[in-house]
Design an enzyme around this catalytic site. Sequence first.
Site, mmCIF file in Angstrom:
data_model
loop_
_atom_site.group_PDB
_atom_site.id
_atom_site.type_symbol
_atom_site.label_atom_id
_atom_site.label_comp_id
_atom_site.label_asym_id
_atom_site.label_seq_id
_atom_site.Cartn_x
_atom_site.Cartn_y
_atom_site.Cartn_z
ATOM 1 N N ASN A 9 -6.484 22.637 41.935
ATOM 2 C CA ASN A 9 -6.429 23.653 40.894
ATOM 3 C C ASN A 9 -5.715 23.036 39.694
ATOM 4 O O ASN A 9 -4.648 22.431 39.848
ATOM 5 C CB ASN A 9 -5.672 24.886 41.392
ATOM 6 C CG ASN A 9 -6.423 25.591 42.515
ATOM 7 O OD1 ASN A 9 -7.647 25.579 42.545
ATOM 8 N ND2 ASN A 9 -5.695 26.179 43.450
ATOM 9 N N ILE A 31 2.558 26.137 53.329
ATOM 10 C CA ILE A 31 3.117 27.301 54.039
ATOM 11 C C ILE A 31 2.132 28.480 54.031
ATOM 12 O O ILE A 31 2.319 29.441 54.765
ATOM 13 C CB ILE A 31 4.466 27.791 53.438
ATOM 14 C CG1 ILE A 31 4.367 27.952 51.922
ATOM 15 C CG2 ILE A 31 5.598 26.873 53.840
ATOM 16 C CD1 ILE A 31 5.557 28.691 51.318
ATOM 17 N N HIS A 52 -1.433 18.527 43.291
ATOM 18 C CA HIS A 52 -1.662 18.480 44.736
ATOM 19 C C HIS A 52 -3.139 18.675 45.026
ATOM 20 O O HIS A 52 -3.801 19.473 44.383
ATOM 21 C CB HIS A 52 -0.828 19.531 45.477
ATOM 22 C CG HIS A 52 -0.943 20.910 44.910
ATOM 23 N ND1 HIS A 52 -0.264 21.306 43.775
ATOM 24 C CD2 HIS A 52 -1.662 21.986 45.312
ATOM 25 C CE1 HIS A 52 -0.558 22.571 43.509
ATOM 26 N NE2 HIS A 52 -1.414 23.007 44.425
HETATM 27 P P1 5GP Z 1 -1.941 26.033 44.121
HETATM 28 O O1 5GP Z 1 -2.373 27.465 44.039
HETATM 29 O O2 5GP Z 1 -0.840 25.708 43.134
HETATM 30 O O3 5GP Z 1 -3.101 25.072 44.031
HETATM 31 O O4 5GP Z 1 -1.384 25.852 45.577
HETATM 32 C C1 5GP Z 1 -0.033 25.808 45.884
HETATM 33 C C2 5GP Z 1 0.079 25.538 47.364
HETATM 34 O O5 5GP Z 1 1.433 25.243 47.662
HETATM 35 C C3 5GP Z 1 -0.309 26.733 48.235
HETATM 36 O O6 5GP Z 1 -1.102 26.278 49.326
HETATM 37 C C4 5GP Z 1 1.037 27.258 48.714
HETATM 38 O O7 5GP Z 1 0.949 27.908 49.962
HETATM 39 C C5 5GP Z 1 1.826 25.964 48.803
HETATM 40 N N1 5GP Z 1 3.274 26.116 48.735
HETATM 41 C C6 5GP Z 1 3.992 26.839 47.831
HETATM 42 N N2 5GP Z 1 5.311 26.704 48.077
HETATM 43 C C7 5GP Z 1 5.426 25.891 49.155
HETATM 44 C C8 5GP Z 1 6.547 25.396 49.898
HETATM 45 O O8 5GP Z 1 7.704 25.665 49.609
HETATM 46 N N3 5GP Z 1 6.267 24.586 50.954
HETATM 47 C C9 5GP Z 1 4.983 24.250 51.315
HETATM 48 N N4 5GP Z 1 4.837 23.463 52.382
HETATM 49 N N5 5GP Z 1 3.913 24.714 50.653
HETATM 50 C C10 5GP Z 1 4.129 25.516 49.578
#
Ligand code: 5GP
Length: 137
Positions: free
Chosen positions: A86, A31, A99
């Site tokens: 990360n 998102i 992820h």
């Molecule tokens: P991190 O910083 O943990 O590596 O990245 C988390 C990722 O998850 C970010 O790209 C953030 O925008 C995405 N994200 C967080 N909440 C949601 C959600 O509810 N739906 C989707 N599709 N992406 C999410």
Amino acid sequence: MTDCIFCKIIKGELPSERVYEDKDCVAFLTIGPVNKGHTLVVPRKHVVNLFDMDDALVKKLFIVVKKLIHPVTNAFNADGANVSINNNEASGQIVMHAHVHIIPRYKSDRLSAWPHQTYADGEMKECGGRIRKRLAT
Ligand code: 5GP
Ligand code: ZN
């Protein structure tokens, strides 16, 4: 994991723009894209990050990343892509379900690069030695 947002997305309890799935992995759009098409590849199994993943899962996850890197990049006429994970809060991990980010990149996107430090004389050898020592134990 009952409270995990990505577990809910994987189970279909929360919506997502899903682009791929198989028995072990799901891929959907973030998102908060760095660039349009920024895709997250996640294991169905709740693991926190790479620290927490067995080799078989790493293999499955990265085979999916490889499968997706051309479609994600080509669909947005990107010049390249960052593939990154990360691991833990200190690295910027916000969602504690593993992820892999696939981020389409452009020569023209002018996103800032990592800062670079330098090593003092002999320090690089010492740093390499620290890692080799832990690998050996
Ligand atoms: P991190 O910083 O943990 O590596 O990245 C988390 C990722 O998850 C970010 O790209 C953030 O925008 C995405 N994200 C967080 N909440 C949601 C959600 O509810 N739906 C989707 N599709 N992406 C999410
Ligand atoms: Zn989860």
